[in-house]
Write an enzyme that holds these catalytic residues in place. Structure first.
Site, PDB file in Angstrom:
ATOM      1  CG  ASP A 121       2.110   0.663   7.309  1.00  0.00           C
ATOM      2  OD1 ASP A 121       2.988   0.512   6.546  1.00  0.00           O
ATOM      3  OD2 ASP A 121       1.602  -0.137   8.103  1.00  0.00           O
ATOM      4  CE  LYS A 129      -3.372  -2.352   2.988  1.00  0.00           C
ATOM      5  NZ  LYS A 129      -3.849  -2.299   4.419  1.00  0.00           N
ATOM      6  CB  VAL A 189      10.439   7.058   7.979  1.00  0.00           C
ATOM      7  CG1 VAL A 189      11.902   7.664   8.438  1.00  0.00           C
ATOM      8  CG2 VAL A 189      10.474   6.256   6.991  1.00  0.00           C
ATOM      9  CG  ASP A 216      15.095  -1.828   5.667  1.00  0.00           C
ATOM     10  OD1 ASP A 216      16.342  -1.380   5.551  1.00  0.00           O
ATOM     11  OD2 ASP A 216      14.421  -2.201   6.235  1.00  0.00           O
ATOM     12  NE  ARG A 219      -1.222   2.172   5.121  1.00  0.00           N
ATOM     13  CZ  ARG A 219       0.001   1.384   4.656  1.00  0.00           C
ATOM     14  NH1 ARG A 219       0.816   1.950   4.178  1.00  0.00           N
ATOM     15  NH2 ARG A 219      -0.048   0.045   4.993  1.00  0.00           N
ATOM     16  CG  ASP A 262       6.539   2.477   0.731  1.00  0.00           C
ATOM     17  OD1 ASP A 262       7.429   1.735   0.241  1.00  0.00           O
ATOM     18  OD2 ASP A 262       5.983   2.232   1.435  1.00  0.00           O
TER      19      ASP A 262
END
Ligand code: IMP
Ligand code: MG
Length: 177
Positions: free
Chosen positions: A160, A42, A154, A104, A166, A101
């Site tokens: 989220d 999402k 973050v 990592d 969000r 988004d």
């Protein structure tokens, strides 16, 4: 008043300014063409909404989503990636831009990139709003990066913690504890 979630890392204005720059670069790179933008849900939904509106309207943009999850409810990547919902169109022969988004460990992008590559797109590039410093990094070539950040957790602007935060307009470092 206590700030939502934690301390400010990237302001709304800085995010918007950077997305305008990335949108201009994408508009230049795909000039005269068309583009299938694939958001990884999402987390990417707000970034993708802002980004596509910064892409020059002369480029024919198609938007698709794929749902992948690797985190569950924690703040450490499990490294296992599940595709929960797939694209609704074929991408063979298309110019595809995968939008994430945050990267990592890279396992999410790696898995989705591999899957999309197997379908024979004409080209496949990656845009990520955030790139996190990670010691366990899988090699993934990023074409458009918004911001490089330290190894902190973050939230905000689509990102989220356990499905919350969000809706923040800015990006904040999650308070520990
Ligand atoms: P990776 O597979 O380890 O690269 O993790 C990437 C995914 O984990 C992203 O799609 C995010 O959904 C999530 N993620 C990684 N770091 C954070 C963070 O700091 N905040 C929120 N979500 C994160
Ligand atoms: Mg995500």
């Amino acid at each position: 008043m206590k700030p939502a979630a934690g301390s400010l890392l990237i302001s709304e204005a800085d995010i918007q300014r950077r997305i305008t720059e990335i949108g201009a670069k994408i508009s230049e790179d795909y000039k005269g063409g068309s583009l299938t933008v694939v958001g990884i849900l999402k987390g990417s939904f707000i970034f993708i909404a802002d980004l596509i509106r910064r892409i020059d309207p002369s480029i024919l943009v198609e938007v698709e989503f794929i749902t992948a999850s690797s985190y569950g409810k924690g703040t450490v990547s499990s490294g296992e990636v599940r595709i929960e919902q797939d694209l609704s169109v074929p991408i063979a022969g298309k110019d595809v831009l995968l939008v994430e988004d945050i990267m990592d460990s890279g396992s999410t992008l790696n898995a989705v990139h591999k899957l999309l590559t197997s379908r024979g797109p004409r080209s496949l590039r990656i845009a990520t709003l955030l790139e996190k410093e990670s010691s366990r990094r899988q090699p993934v070539a990023l074409d458009y990066v918004g911001f490089r950040i330290e190894n902190v957790f973050v939230v905000g602007y689509g990102l989220d913690f356990a499905q919350h935060y969000r809706n923040l307009k800015e990006i904040r470092i999650l308070d520990a504890g």
